[in-house]
Motif scaffolding. Structure first.
Motif, PDB file in Angstrom:
ATOM      1  N   LEU A 160      76.300  -9.316  38.239  1.00 30.65           N
ATOM      2  CA  LEU A 160      77.138  -8.113  38.257  1.00 30.65           C
ATOM      3  C   LEU A 160      77.215  -7.503  39.655  1.00 30.65           C
ATOM      4  O   LEU A 160      78.261  -6.998  40.059  1.00 30.65           O
ATOM      5  N   SER A 161      76.117  -7.556  40.399  1.00 37.66           N
ATOM      6  CA  SER A 161      76.125  -7.016  41.764  1.00 37.66           C
ATOM      7  C   SER A 161      76.972  -7.878  42.690  1.00 37.66           C
ATOM      8  O   SER A 161      77.688  -7.355  43.554  1.00 37.66           O
ATOM      9  N   LEU A 162      76.889  -9.194  42.530  1.00 38.68           N
ATOM     10  CA  LEU A 162      77.764 -10.084  43.299  1.00 38.68           C
ATOM     11  C   LEU A 162      79.222  -9.769  43.010  1.00 38.68           C
ATOM     12  O   LEU A 162      80.052  -9.685  43.928  1.00 38.68           O
ATOM     13  N   SER A 163      79.524  -9.564  41.734  1.00 34.94           N
ATOM     14  CA  SER A 163      80.888  -9.219  41.340  1.00 34.94           C
ATOM     15  C   SER A 163      81.311  -7.875  41.915  1.00 34.94           C
ATOM     16  O   SER A 163      82.438  -7.714  42.389  1.00 34.94           O
ATOM     17  N   GLY A 164      80.408  -6.900  41.910  1.00 34.32           N
ATOM     18  CA  GLY A 164      80.720  -5.574  42.436  1.00 34.32           C
ATOM     19  C   GLY A 164      81.080  -5.604  43.910  1.00 34.32           C
ATOM     20  O   GLY A 164      82.059  -4.990  44.345  1.00 34.32           O
ATOM     21  N   GLY A 165      80.278  -6.320  44.715  1.00 34.74           N
ATOM     22  CA  GLY A 165      80.576  -6.437  46.135  1.00 34.74           C
ATOM     23  C   GLY A 165      81.858  -7.197  46.388  1.00 34.74           C
ATOM     24  O   GLY A 165      82.642  -6.855  47.283  1.00 34.74           O
ATOM     25  N   PHE A 166      82.101  -8.224  45.583  1.00 39.93           N
ATOM     26  CA  PHE A 166      83.309  -9.034  45.712  1.00 39.93           C
ATOM     27  C   PHE A 166      84.554  -8.185  45.445  1.00 39.93           C
ATOM     28  O   PHE A 166      85.538  -8.245  46.204  1.00 39.93           O
ATOM     29  N   MET A 167      84.522  -7.375  44.385  1.00 36.83           N
ATOM     30  CA  MET A 167      85.681  -6.549  44.029  1.00 36.83           C
ATOM     31  C   MET A 167      86.038  -5.563  45.128  1.00 36.83           C
ATOM     32  O   MET A 167      87.217  -5.367  45.444  1.00 36.83           O
ATOM     33  N   ASP A 168      85.025  -4.925  45.700  1.00 39.35           N
ATOM     34  CA  ASP A 168      85.288  -3.952  46.760  1.00 39.35           C
ATOM     35  C   ASP A 168      85.884  -4.626  47.996  1.00 39.35           C
ATOM     36  O   ASP A 168      86.811  -4.107  48.620  1.00 39.35           O
ATOM     37  N   ALA A 169      85.337  -5.795  48.347  1.00 38.46           N
ATOM     38  CA  ALA A 169      85.875  -6.535  49.487  1.00 38.46           C
ATOM     39  C   ALA A 169      87.316  -6.954  49.225  1.00 38.46           C
ATOM     40  O   ALA A 169      88.176  -6.856  50.113  1.00 38.46           O
ATOM     41  N   TYR A 170      87.591  -7.396  48.012  1.00 35.22           N
ATOM     42  CA  TYR A 170      88.939  -7.861  47.652  1.00 35.22           C
ATOM     43  C   TYR A 170      89.963  -6.734  47.751  1.00 35.22           C
ATOM     44  O   TYR A 170      91.014  -6.885  48.375  1.00 35.22           O
ATOM     45  N   SER A 171      89.660  -5.606  47.136  1.00 33.49           N
ATOM     46  CA  SER A 171      90.632  -4.507  47.129  1.00 33.49           C
ATOM     47  C   SER A 171      90.847  -3.944  48.528  1.00 33.49           C
ATOM     48  O   SER A 171      91.958  -3.554  48.889  1.00 33.49           O
TER      49      SER A 171
END
Length: 217
Positions: A17-28
């Protein structure tokens, strides 16, 4: 129910979930017009700056993701109340994965919609997964983890209690996972561009499957 709760608060799921959280912020931020998916404080700051500078056409670019984040939290609570068959967190993470999958196919001229849906997914995650091993941990932002990790570090140096050191490792470990998610996000964005968010859907679907597997155990 007790076993399901332990599964949803496990370190393995927290890492994903933390990997996903960082990924989402970088993506947006990188791919969708410099809007934060998770860091609504940043969006509120940029909202205020644009209001002050009279850039009224940019206000909705930050206001809508904030509102979508709030709706995501409310939706998570609604699922918690209404869901009776599967564990409600499994339903929440599945919906989050489906939302992010749809974002991958939204064209760039509809970035406002893409960012709002990404923030909606983040709102679901931040409300659904609030603990790891019984400790309050955020998987979509770092400021609370940074505070808690530093606080427990001070307590460890003061008392020598190894339990505080374990908490330090937990909180800073989650922060490192978040940063790694942002690094992965940057790498995949350069390879797949708007489709890179599918990596987040994969991580969340893996989380969904792992909850089933551990439940059966």
């Amino acid at each position: 129910m007790k076993n399901e709760k332990q599964v949803s608060e496990s370190i393995k799921l927290g890492v994903l979930l933390s990997l996903s959280g960082g990924f989402m912020d970088a993506y947006s931020y990188i791919e969708r017009g410099k809007v934060f998916a998770n860091a609504q404080t940043g969006n509120m700051l940029l909202l205020g700056v644009n209001i002050a500078e009279g850039h009224y056409s940019l206000i909705i670019h930050y206001l809508f993701p904030i509102l979508a984040f709030v709706i995501g939290i409310a939706l998570s609570e609604w699922i918690h109340i209404k869901q009776k068959r599967l564990h409600w967190r499994q339903i929440a993470v599945l919906i989050e994965a489906m939302i992010l999958m749809s974002v991958a196919f939204i064209p760039y001229h509809m970035n406002l919609l893409a960012n709002s849906l990404t923030s909606l997914a983040c709102g679901i995650q931040v409300e659904s997964f609030r603990k790891i091993n019984g400790h309050s941990v955020a998987t979509t932002m770092c400021i609370g983890n940074l505070r808690s990790g530093t606080e427990n570090m001070c307590l460890f140096f003061q008392t020598g209690n190894i339990q505080y050191l374990k908490k330090v490792v937990l909180y800073f470990g989650i922060i490192i996972c978040f940063v790694c998610g942002a690094v992965l996000g940057n790498l995949f964005i350069h390879l797949w561009h708007q489709k890179a968010i599918l990596c987040c859907s994969f991580l969340l679907l893996l989380t969904f499957i792992m909850m089933f597997f551990n439940k059966s155990e």
